[in-house]
Design an enzyme around this catalytic site. Structure first.
Site, PDB file in Angstrom:
ATOM      1  N   THR A 160      -3.078  -0.482   2.031  1.00  0.00           N
ATOM      2  CA  THR A 160      -3.140  -1.281   3.065  1.00  0.00           C
ATOM      3  C   THR A 160      -3.924  -0.412   4.015  1.00  0.00           C
ATOM      4  OG1 THR A 160      -0.931  -1.879   3.021  1.00  0.00           O
ATOM      5  CG2 THR A 160      -1.787  -1.988   5.188  1.00  0.00           C
TER       6      THR A 160
ATOM      7  N   GLU B 230       5.657   2.589   8.288  1.00  0.00           N
ATOM      8  CA  GLU B 230       4.311   1.706   8.287  1.00  0.00           C
ATOM      9  C   GLU B 230       3.385   2.477   8.905  1.00  0.00           C
ATOM     10  OE1 GLU B 230       5.029  -0.072   6.125  1.00  0.00           O
ATOM     11  OE2 GLU B 230       5.130  -2.285   6.839  1.00  0.00           O
TER      12      GLU B 230
HETATM   13  N1  HSE Z   1      -0.130  -7.338   8.580  1.00  0.00           N
HETATM   14  C1  HSE Z   1      -0.323  -6.356   7.579  1.00  0.00           C
HETATM   15  C2  HSE Z   1      -1.584  -6.274   6.944  1.00  0.00           C
HETATM   16  C3  HSE Z   1       0.539  -6.450   6.363  1.00  0.00           C
HETATM   17  O1  HSE Z   1      -2.069  -7.295   6.395  1.00  0.00           O
HETATM   18  O2  HSE Z   1      -2.363  -5.276   6.979  1.00  0.00           O
HETATM   19  C4  HSE Z   1       0.435  -5.277   5.365  1.00  0.00           C
HETATM   20  O3  HSE Z   1       1.432  -5.271   4.393  1.00  0.00           O
END
Ligand code: HSE
Length: 327
Positions: free
Chosen positions: A201, A149
């Site tokens: 993201t 991530e």
């Molecule tokens: N919590 C993260 C965001 C999840 O909203 O950036 C990304 O899938």
């Protein structure tokens, strides 16, 4: 597309150790919906559809070989691939000169907002752990997978990884140190629409405000607490009322065409509520029954047909198992 790995050679350093060992592990890693509207970075759930497929075996030489068996052309250099980054973190804590060959067949489109990078990272480390005869706990696996991530979005977060590994709905109270709580939930149908645009993201995080007003924070933590209570008490009305995000959605929704209309029409069709799935562009809605979930899907189609925007929809349910061993 299907994984085809059956005939490749696998070396197994654990053979002969007296324990039951497998030469190859094949898994399915589910898509996940992070944030659950109000719980930015702290809530997420796994769904039964879509999912990625992966298979892993030992290679007999240290390091990681990645073979992509899908159309996405993702990097095969383990340091640039999210599954590779997760496995490298795991190898740092694994004794011996071990090497893996990982074959990945993704069905969850990268950048879709339903935890594509988490499925790769989490799936890889869960599969490797099974291959190694389970030396690591689920918490260790979350820790390793968060390196994927970090590569994908610039920061570690576990709201896709944890539900992908544990299944169900998870609350990540803290990531340093990790504190993951599995929440029970009543039966819920999930309708997801994925407009065929990509939102990275890292970009969707980059536009967020770094400071919030106290009055907004109060509203947000009221909603998070209400949502958790609603899930635990199987109180659909409370779940619906609590699916409100005053911090993130107002900023991110501008990246998603038709967002407000889809939300409005879905609620009119009977959805409990919903919002942006993860960092988008997918939108999800929760419903009490399948018929409502289908009516919501129709509204999603109608909005994107009017906008002439290609899109895919899924009607699915909450996946209770997480990453699943196939063979
Ligand atoms: N919590 C993260 C965001 C999840 O909203 O950036 C990304 O899938």
């Amino acid at each position: 597309m299907k994984l085809h790995f059956i005939n490749s050679f696998c070396y197994n350093p654990l053979s002969g150790s007296g324990s039951h060992v497998k030469d190859r592990i094949t898994i399915q890693a589910p898509a996940t919906v992070a944030n659950m509207v109000c719980g930015f970075d702290v809530l997420g759930f796994a769904v039964n559809d879509p999912y990625d497929e992966m298979s892993i075996c030992f290679t007999g030489k240290p390091g990681i070989t990645i073979i992509n068996e899908d159309e996405y052309n993702l990097p095969t250099d383990p340091e640039r691939n999210v599954a590779g980054a997760a496995l490298l973190a795991m190898l740092e804590e694994t004794a011996g000169d071990i090497g893996f060959e990982l074959r990945i067949c993704k069905h969850i489109k990268p950048g879709s907002g339903v935890g594509s990078s988490a499925a790769s990272s989490a799936g890889a480390v869960v599969a490797a752990n099974w291959l190694l005869n389970n030396p690591f706990t689920n918490e260790d696996l979350v820790r390793f997978a968060m390196n994927g991530e970090k590569l994908a979005s610039g920061v570690k977060h576990a709201d896709n990884i944890a539900p992908c590994i544990y299944g169900g709905v998870t609350l990540i109270r803290s990531i340093f140190p990790l504190d993951i709580i599995q929440l029970t939930a009543p039966p819920l149908y999930v309708t997801i629409v994925h407009p065929q645009i990509e939102v990275r993201t890292s970009d969707a995080r980059g536009i967020l405000k770094q400071q919030v007003l106290l009055k907004d924070a109060i509203r947000q933590w009221g909603n998070i607490a209400g949502l958790v209570a609603g899930l635990l008490k199987s109180d659909y009305e409370l779940i619906g009322r609590s699916l409100e995000d005053v911090l993130i959605e107002p900023v991110r929704s501008i990246l998603i065409p038709g967002f407000d209309k889809i939300k409005q029409l879905s609620k009119e069709a009977g959805a409990l509520g919903g919002g942006i799935s993860g960092s988008g562009p997918s939108i999800f809605m929760l419903s009490k029954d399948e018929e409502t979930a289908k009516a919501v899907e129709q509204q999603m189609h109608s909005v994107y047909e009017r906008l002439s925007l290609d899109h895919h929809t899924y009607i699915t349910t909450i996946n209770q198992q997480g990453v699943k061993l196939i063979v």
